[in-house]
Write a protein that holds these residues in place. Structure first.
Motif, PDB file in Angstrom:
ATOM      1  N   ALA A   1       5.180 -10.146  -7.561  1.00  0.00           N
ATOM      2  CA  ALA A   1       5.765  -9.057  -6.782  1.00  0.00           C
ATOM      3  C   ALA A   1       4.682  -8.521  -5.854  1.00  0.00           C
ATOM      4  CB  ALA A   1       6.284  -7.947  -7.696  1.00  0.00           C
ATOM      5  N   VAL A   2       5.019  -8.361  -4.589  1.00  0.00           N
ATOM      6  CA  VAL A   2       4.064  -7.931  -3.570  1.00  0.00           C
ATOM      7  C   VAL A   2       4.544  -6.629  -2.944  1.00  0.00           C
ATOM      8  CG1 VAL A   2       3.010  -8.539  -1.353  1.00  0.00           C
ATOM      9  CG2 VAL A   2       3.287 -10.279  -3.120  1.00  0.00           C
ATOM     10  N   MET A   3       3.632  -5.672  -2.796  1.00  0.00           N
ATOM     11  CA  MET A   3       3.983  -4.386  -2.202  1.00  0.00           C
ATOM     12  C   MET A   3       4.393  -4.564  -0.737  1.00  0.00           C
ATOM     13  SD  MET A   3       3.725  -2.260  -4.670  1.00  0.00           S
ATOM     14  CE  MET A   3       3.765  -0.643  -3.860  1.00  0.00           C
ATOM     15  N   PRO A   4       5.332  -3.741  -0.252  1.00  0.00           N
ATOM     16  CA  PRO A   4       5.868  -3.915   1.113  1.00  0.00           C
ATOM     17  C   PRO A   4       4.808  -3.945   2.204  1.00  0.00           C
ATOM     18  CG  PRO A   4       7.219  -2.365  -0.114  1.00  0.00           C
ATOM     19  CD  PRO A   4       6.019  -2.645  -0.971  1.00  0.00           C
ATOM     20  N   GLU A   5       3.762  -3.134   2.075  1.00  0.00           N
ATOM     21  CA  GLU A   5       2.749  -3.082   3.131  1.00  0.00           C
ATOM     22  C   GLU A   5       1.903  -4.348   3.217  1.00  0.00           C
ATOM     23  OE1 GLU A   5       1.026  -0.611  -0.391  1.00  0.00           O
ATOM     24  OE2 GLU A   5       2.990  -1.107   0.490  1.00  0.00           O
ATOM     25  N   HIS A   6       2.057  -5.252   2.246  1.00  0.00           N
ATOM     26  CA  HIS A   6       1.278  -6.490   2.251  1.00  0.00           C
ATOM     27  C   HIS A   6       2.144  -7.736   2.416  1.00  0.00           C
ATOM     28  CE1 HIS A   6      -2.296  -4.279   1.278  1.00  0.00           C
ATOM     29  NE2 HIS A   6      -1.773  -3.813   0.166  1.00  0.00           N
ATOM     30  N   ARG A   7       3.381  -7.560   2.844  1.00  0.00           N
ATOM     31  CA  ARG A   7       4.265  -8.705   3.043  1.00  0.00           C
ATOM     32  C   ARG A   7       3.885  -9.491   4.296  1.00  0.00           C
ATOM     33  NH1 ARG A   7       9.796  -5.198   2.652  1.00  0.00           N
ATOM     34  NH2 ARG A   7       9.589  -4.535   0.467  1.00  0.00           N
ATOM     35  N   SER A   8       4.364 -10.728   4.319  1.00  0.00           N
ATOM     36  CA  SER A   8       4.251 -11.592   5.497  1.00  0.00           C
ATOM     37  C   SER A   8       2.807 -11.889   5.889  1.00  0.00           C
ATOM     38  CB  SER A   8       4.990 -10.959   6.693  1.00  0.00           C
ATOM     39  OG  SER A   8       6.343 -10.758   6.374  1.00  0.00           O
TER      40      SER A   8
END
Length: 237
Positions: free
Chosen positions: A163-170
Motif C-alpha cells: 500500500a502506497v500513500m497518495p502523495e507518493h503514487r506514480s
C-alpha cells in the motif's frame, strides 16, 4: 545499475536464528534493479482495490531456521525495514486513509485495529522470518507505504501485500519495493511465488507481467473472478 542489498542485524537481534558464517553486515543480492514508474497503484491484496497478492509454499522447519530477519533492504531510492513500534503513527495514517487502507482487504481501520494489525505483523516476523516492510525514502526518511509478505487469513497462503500513500503514487515506488521483496524471497529460498489479482484489474495484471509473472489460471470464487499468476523463471529483471 545498482542492486538490492540486505543489511543484516547482529547475532543478538536475529529471530531465534543463527546468522550463517560470512553473512554478517551488508550482503548484495544477485541481479540489478529496474524500476520504471508503473501506473497509479494505491494498495494491494486479495480482495482490496489494488488486489495484488503473492502466494508461496510454506517453508520447511529447516528452511525457517536458516533465515535471517533483515534489518533493511536497500534499493536505489528506498529503504525497506521490518515494521516496528516506531512505525505505528505512520501505519495509522495509512490504514485510516480511504484510498489506501480502504483499498486493502480489511478496509479502513481504527487506531485500536491498527495496533492489533501491527502486533500481527511483528509476530509474523518473529515466527516466520518474513513479513511486512515499511518503505521510506532513503533521501529524507519520508514514509512511502508498506510492502511485504503476510499469512493470508483466507487460506491463500503467504501473500504479498503493499500500500502506497497518495502523495507518493506514480513514481515507481510500488514496483521498486515489490522487486526488493521478491529478491528477498529468492535469497531466503521462499518459493514458488504466486500472485492473485481480480480478473478485471488490468493495472495490477500489467504490474505482475512487468515483475516477471505469467498467467496460469482464471478462478471463479463466487464473489470475484481471480487471475492467478506464477513467477516465471528468472523472476524480476
Amino acid at each position: 545499475m545498482k542492486g538490492i542489498s540486505i543489511v543484516a542485524p547482529d547475532v543478538a537481534r536475529l529471530v531465534g536464528q543463527r546468522q550463517p558464517a560470512g553473512t554478517e553486515g551488508r550482503r548484495s543480492l544477485p541481479g540489478g534493479l529496474k524500476s520504471p514508474a508503473p501506473p497509479d497503484v494505491r494498495a494491494a491484496d486479495a480482495t482490496g482495490g489494488g488486489d495484488i497478492q503473492a502466494q508461496m509454499d510454506r517453508p520447511s522447519p529447516d528452511e525457517e531456521t536458516s533465515r535471517v530477519n533483515p534489518e533493511s533492504l536497500d534499493t536505489d531510492r528506498l529503504r525497506l525495514a521490518p515494521v516496528a513500534e516506531t512505525d505505528f503513527a505512520d501505519l495509522c495514517r495509512l490504514t485510516a486513509h480511504p484510498e489506501v487502507g480502504g483499498k486493502l482487504k480489511h478496509g479502513v481501520l481504527t487506531e485500536a485495529e491498527t495496533r492489533a494489525q501491527l502486533d500481527t505483523y511483528r509476530a509474523t516476523w518473529d515466527s516466520r522470518g518474513y513479513g511486512v516492510f515499511v518503505m521510506r525514502r532513503r533521501e529524507d526518511g519520508a514514509f512511502v507505504g508498506i510492502v511485504g509478505l503476510w499469512d493470508h487469513d483466507e487460506g491463500v497462503g503467504v501473500a504479498m501485500r503493499y500500500a502506497v500513500m497518495p502523495e507518493h503514487r506514480s513514481r515507481g515506488y510500488t514496483k521498486e519495493g515489490a522487486i526488493a521483496v521478491l529478491k528477498f524471497a529468492e535469497q531466503q529460498n521462499i518459493h514458488p511465488v504466486m500472485a492473485v489479482t481480480r480478473e478485471n484489474n488490468l493495472v495490477s495484471r500489467q504490474i505482475l507481467v512487468d515483475l516477471g509473472f505469467a498467467l496460469r489460471e482464471i478462478r471463479d470464487t463466487g464473489h470475484a473472478r481471480l487471475a492467478i499468476f506464477a513467477l516465471a523463471s528468472g523472476g524480476p529483471a
